[in-house]
Design an enzyme around this catalytic site. Structure first.
Site, mmCIF file in Angstrom:
data_model
loop_
_atom_site.group_PDB
_atom_site.id
_atom_site.type_symbol
_atom_site.label_atom_id
_atom_site.label_comp_id
_atom_site.label_asym_id
_atom_site.label_seq_id
_atom_site.Cartn_x
_atom_site.Cartn_y
_atom_site.Cartn_z
ATOM 1 N N ASP A 95 0.828 -1.200 0.000
ATOM 2 C CA ASP A 95 0.000 0.000 0.000
ATOM 3 C C ASP A 95 0.864 1.254 0.000
ATOM 4 O O ASP A 95 2.009 1.243 0.462
ATOM 5 C CB ASP A 95 -0.952 0.002 1.193
ATOM 6 C CG ASP A 95 -0.235 -0.096 2.537
ATOM 7 O OD1 ASP A 95 0.716 -0.891 2.638
ATOM 8 O OD2 ASP A 95 -0.630 0.631 3.477
ATOM 9 N N GLU A 113 0.003 -0.887 5.967
ATOM 10 C CA GLU A 113 1.071 -0.278 6.747
ATOM 11 C C GLU A 113 0.918 1.232 6.801
ATOM 12 O O GLU A 113 1.184 1.856 7.827
ATOM 13 C CB GLU A 113 2.433 -0.635 6.153
ATOM 14 C CG GLU A 113 3.607 -0.422 7.105
ATOM 15 C CD GLU A 113 4.199 0.980 7.071
ATOM 16 O OE1 GLU A 113 5.024 1.307 7.935
ATOM 17 O OE2 GLU A 113 3.834 1.771 6.162
#
Length: 382
Positions: free
Chosen positions: A73, A138
């Site tokens: 991500d 994250e």
């Protein structure tokens, strides 16, 4: 490995995986690893996709187990018109790979993947276990990503002995910093109660801004510790403060203060909570407070992984790296809960989360060689 790393990095960057979306990044990685004999396990939680891929003995108890950890991500791109190149086009210009996630951390993730692939091809009967832990959570809440995978592994008694997190650790030149720990992070949302009233009649009200000044002074000047050889002293910063209705003739009835501490191993989150409560009681304040612990501090010290990383980085980057524990938090804090020795190493962090985020293609190639040699030192058969 260089061409394979850059090709994979470009493929991943071209997927607009704004956190917590993955947009097929992990599927592409899983297909590559599966062809080389990795066992693939999907561990989705909530809206987060997590990949746990392992290569080693069938019973999953191989020792030691070294994990390569990373995330697919990325943060939002902001105003695309400010980018010199489209943020998901993965352009290479003058030896630099541009795009959101190029440095944080699709570039180093690609290097981790290719290093693991190359290692198992060269050492198909390696000792121990090679694992990849990849999440898409994250950069966002970090609630359903690595932390949930770690909980799953611990529940079934799977051990992790070493972990390399591919976060961009280099500061001024490639290879100058290896992170062997991180400070803890804890945030308080504090509400100090007063009595709302008219500013012309203060005797009928109680201004929580006024009554809290002594407490806030003590809070912001208190020395929690002096740090140690691995960590700087614990620091506290007020992040938000709010009171009042917006009118100039109303005494506020409540003061909201949000503050964060980045703390070292000299204190604990419980010590911090207790001390803040003592301060509030000392100043006679009526309050309510809630705490959010983002992560406890961890320290790898000078174990086998740290020693290997220092040697390999110096060999490949031709620089003597320094060990450092500064910066924000990372998913390493969750893996450390397993008792694993954790280090973070990756390319320069100077453009992360910025417009025109970019990374040197040569640095990514060097990352791949470093990750590969770490595996050789820890898992290669004699």
């Amino acid at each position: 490995m260089k061409n394979k790393i850059i090709s994979l990095a470009q493929n991943l960057i071209r997927r607009d995986s704004i956190s917590p979306q993955d947009k097929g990044c992990q599927q592409e990685i899983a297909q590559r690893l599966e062809k080389l004999g990795f066992d693939i396990e999907w561990l989705p939680f909530g809206d987060t996709l997590n990949l746990w891929a392992t290569h080693g003995t069938e019973n999953g108890k191989a020792e030691p187990c070294i994990v390569f950890a990373g995330h697919t991500d990325v943060v939002p791109v902001g105003d695309e018109s400010q980018w010199a190149y489209p943020p998901f086009s993965a352009e290479i210009v003058d030896g630099m790979l541009y795009g959101r996630g190029a440095a944080d951390m699709k570039g180093s993730l690609s290097a981790l993947v290719v290093a693991a692939e190359t290692f198992v091809q060269h050492y198909p009967n390696h000792k121990g276990k090679v694992a990849l832990l990849i999440t898409s959570d994250e950069e966002a809440a970090a609630k359903d990503g690595t932390v949930k995978v770690v909980e799953t592994l611990m529940a079934r008694n799977e051990a992790v002995h070493y972990a390399v997190v591919g976060e961009p650790s280099s500061s001024k030149v490639f290879g100058d910093v290896i992170k062997n720990g991180r400070r803890g992070s804890i945030t308080a949302d504090l509400y100090i109660e007063g009595v709302q009233g008219h500013v012309a009649y203060p005797h009928l009200a109680e201004n929580p801004v006024h009554t809290s000044l002594g407490f806030l002074t003590e809070l912001t000047t208190y020395q929690w510790d002096k740090g140690n050889e691995f960590f700087p002293p614990t620091s506290l910063q007020i992040a938000n403060i709010k009171a009042g209705t917006g009118s100039n003739n109303v005494i506020p009835g409540e003061l909201y203060v949000q503050f964060n501490l980045r703390y070292c191993t000299e204190v604990t989150d419980e010590i911090i909570k207790t001390k803040v409560a003592e301060m509030l009681e000392k100043h006679g304040l009526k309050y309510r407070i809630s705490w959010n612990l983002s992560g406890k501090p961890f320290l790898a010290g000078n174990g086998k992984l740290v020693e290997a990383a220092l040697q390999v980085v110096e060999n490949v980057a031709k620089i003597t790296p320094r060990l450092d524990t500064g910066g924000g938090t990372s998913d390493g804090r969750f893996i450390a809960l397993m008792g694993a020795e954790v280090v973070e190493f990756g390319p320069l962090n100077t453009t992360i989360h910025k417009v025109n985020e970019c990374v040197s293609v040569d640095d990514l190639a060097h990352c791949g060689e470093i990750y590969y040699q770490i595996l050789e030192k820890l898992l290669a058969t004699a």
